[in-house]
Scaffold this motif. Structure first.
Motif, PDB file in Angstrom:
ATOM      1  N   SER A   1      -1.889   6.232   1.961  1.00 48.49           N
ATOM      2  CA  SER A   1      -0.938   5.534   2.809  1.00 48.49           C
ATOM      3  C   SER A   1      -0.351   4.404   1.978  1.00 48.49           C
ATOM      4  CB  SER A   1      -1.614   4.983   4.069  1.00 48.49           C
ATOM      5  OG  SER A   1      -2.676   4.115   3.711  1.00 48.49           O
ATOM      6  N   CYS A   2       0.819   3.891   2.380  1.00 47.07           N
ATOM      7  CA  CYS A   2       1.400   2.778   1.623  1.00 47.07           C
ATOM      8  C   CYS A   2       2.025   1.757   2.561  1.00 47.07           C
ATOM      9  CB  CYS A   2       2.429   3.275   0.603  1.00 47.07           C
ATOM     10  SG  CYS A   2       3.907   4.033   1.307  1.00 47.07           S
ATOM     11  N   PHE A   3       1.925   0.495   2.148  1.00 49.80           N
ATOM     12  CA  PHE A   3       2.500  -0.642   2.864  1.00 49.80           C
ATOM     13  C   PHE A   3       3.317  -1.424   1.838  1.00 49.80           C
ATOM     14  CE2 PHE A   3      -1.387   0.657   4.881  1.00 49.80           C
ATOM     15  CZ  PHE A   3      -1.132   0.582   6.242  1.00 49.80           C
ATOM     16  N   LEU A   4       4.640  -1.299   1.910  1.00 50.87           N
ATOM     17  CA  LEU A   4       5.500  -1.755   0.832  1.00 50.87           C
ATOM     18  C   LEU A   4       6.348  -2.959   1.240  1.00 50.87           C
ATOM     19  CD1 LEU A   4       6.740   1.792  -0.268  1.00 50.87           C
ATOM     20  CD2 LEU A   4       4.793   0.497  -1.183  1.00 50.87           C
ATOM     21  N   GLY A   5       6.842  -3.662   0.247  1.00 52.20           N
ATOM     22  CA  GLY A   5       7.707  -4.810   0.471  1.00 52.20           C
ATOM     23  C   GLY A   5       9.175  -4.485   0.332  1.00 52.20           C
ATOM     24  N   GLY A   6       9.515  -3.201   0.372  1.00 54.50           N
ATOM     25  CA  GLY A   6      10.903  -2.765   0.288  1.00 54.50           C
ATOM     26  C   GLY A   6      11.028  -1.390   0.912  1.00 54.50           C
ATOM     27  N   ILE A   7      12.264  -0.970   1.153  1.00 57.12           N
ATOM     28  CA  ILE A   7      12.518   0.334   1.755  1.00 57.12           C
ATOM     29  C   ILE A   7      12.753   1.356   0.651  1.00 57.12           C
ATOM     30  CG2 ILE A   7      13.956   1.663   3.339  1.00 57.12           C
ATOM     31  CD1 ILE A   7      12.394  -0.569   4.687  1.00 57.12           C
TER      32      ILE A   7
END
Length: 452
Positions: free
Chosen positions: A141-147
């Motif tokens: 899974s990923c939690f990112l600071g950009g789209i």
């Protein structure tokens, strides 16, 4: 994680932040009831509402708030929020209230957490690691600071063995994580309203590095002193992992990638800038150590489309170019400017910049002035205050910053007037940069440029 499962309602204070919205999407996808507050309706909050998340834009205690029960509601807030009636209400009524970083740490504590830290480069690197994991079909899974331009989101679920997270140094949030793998891309001075000076922020990164249990899973850009054993990475100089032999062909960058034991030639990708090859190098290093085949990685790197507002480029039939970027620190602006000047040295460059935070503008005024002076013409927008109040920074204005910029063609404008002024300008390339709400210019500029 079992603690989080006891709650059915999740209320986000500051839900429109890029990191907060990723968590909101996670809980929404998990079948929880998600709602929240933000002070501004943006593209991102509108997308969240379109996905079924209820958001309000006034700091009021309405029936939706009073109907929440403390026994089954977790309140999550961003440290960017300083003083708010909603937060006071939840605290006074004994709701469980946690910072975003603490919740992210709880979600990822039972995964192999791959945490990407650094004052610059962490969003591109974390998004690229997530893209490579997806293309390699790893359970992550990923939690990112950009789209991500590839999967059009800042959150993706493809399993639970690995978690790719952007480790935010603001407010020392990254110290809430339990990283099994980590990257430190840079430790430049920033957030001096929190850290005070460069030495203190460097100490914060050393504390983050100390959280990684395995020396062979900590990757640090060569030249950064982190105070413990680690693997290094670099571009155009030898390190544990490095890339060299960079060359440009048809708007694509080719490079060779070196591990401690082998060389793999001819990686291809289209994201400009040596700093981005650096980001690619460490992303490849991690996936190599996870055992992914290089043929898969070559195809994955070539298909990476980047991140929204990270050197997002449009070329038009009339030969003009529009580039939009999130850069809001002198180092980041220099990187964008360098890429533009490398590719288009003879073209007239019009830069529209919205400073982000009074404190950052004050702390790095000379650096901003030097980097912005590389433009041919500059439009400086009013400072975006975010969490800060103008009265606490007397005299720190865009007019004050403009005086330091060594350009003849420069002006200060409000955001509201900017688009009308842009349409009267002559340029070959237009660059919009900043981390505030300058992104509201993006669609109008694109539509106008398409009509020329």
């Amino acid at each position: 994680m079992k603690f989080l499962e006891t709650y059915q309602n999740f209320y986000f204070v500051g839900i429109g932040g890029i990191g907060m919205s990723a968590l909101a999407r996670y809980f929404h996808a998990s079948g929880k009831k998600v709602s929240g507050y933000d002070k501004t309706n943006t593209k991102l909050t509108q997308i969240l509402m379109d996905e079924g998340i209820d958001i309000v834009f006034e700091d009021i205690i309405d029936e939706k708030v009073t109907s929440l029960q403390k026994e089954n509601t977790l309140v999550i807030y961003t440290p960017a929020i300083k003083k708010l009636g909603l937060l006071d209400y939840f605290t006074e009524n004994q709701f469980k209230v946690l910072k975003r970083a603490k919740v992210l740490g709880l979600i990822t504590e039972n995964t192999d957490c791959i945490a990407i830290a650094g004052t610059h480069g962490k969003t591109t690197t974390s998004t690229l690691v997530a893209h490579l994991c997806k293309e390699a079909d790893l359970p992550f899974s990923c939690f990112l600071g950009g789209i991500s331009e590839n999967f059009k989101s800042n959150f993706l679920y493809n399993g639970a063995k690995y978690a790719v997270v952007e480790a935010d140094e603001y407010d020392r949030s990254f110290l809430n994580l339990s990283p099994d793998w980590a990257v430190i891309t840079s430790t430049d001075a920033d957030h001096l309203d929190i850290y005070g000076d460069r030495n203190t922020i460097e100490e914060g990164f050393r504390q983050f590095a100390a959280l990684v249990p395995d020396d062979q899973k900590l990757f640090v850009r060569k030249g950064i002193e982190i105070g413990r054993p680690h693997l290094t990475y670099a571009v155009n100089e030898k390190a544990d992992y490095y890339s060299d032999h960079l060359r440009m062909e048809n708007d694509h960058i080719y490079f060779d990638f070196h591990t401690p034991t082998e060389t793999v030639p001819n990686f291809i990708w289209e994201i400009p800038g040596i700093h981005n090859v650096e980001n690619a190098t460490v992303a490849l290093a991690i996936l190599h150590r996870l055992g992914v085949d290089f043929e898969i990685l070559k195809k994955a790197i070539a298909s990476f489309k980047g991140i929204k507002r990270r050197y997002t480029k449009h070329s038009y039939k009339n030969g003009k170019i529009y580039i939009d970027d999130y850069a809001h620190h002198p180092t980041e602006i220099n990187a964008v400017m360098s890429s533009i000047r490398t590719f288009y040295p003879e073209k007239k460059l019009l830069v529209i910049f919205q400073p982000h935070l009074f404190s950052r503008t004050k702390d790095f005024a000379d650096g901003f002035a030097e980097s912005l002076s590389q433009a041919d013409e500059l439009m400086l927008l009013d400072i975006y205050p975010a969490r800060e109040l103008q009265e606490n920074y007397h005299g720190i204005t865009s007019d004050w910053l403009s005086e330091k910029v060594t350009l003849d063609e420069k002006e200060v404008s409000s955001l509201q007037d900017a688009f009308g002024k842009i349409k009267e300008k002559e340029f070959d390339i237009i660059l919009t940069i900043g981390a505030g709400n300058i992104d509201t210019l993006y669609d109008p500029i694109c539509e106008w440029m398409n009509s020329l």
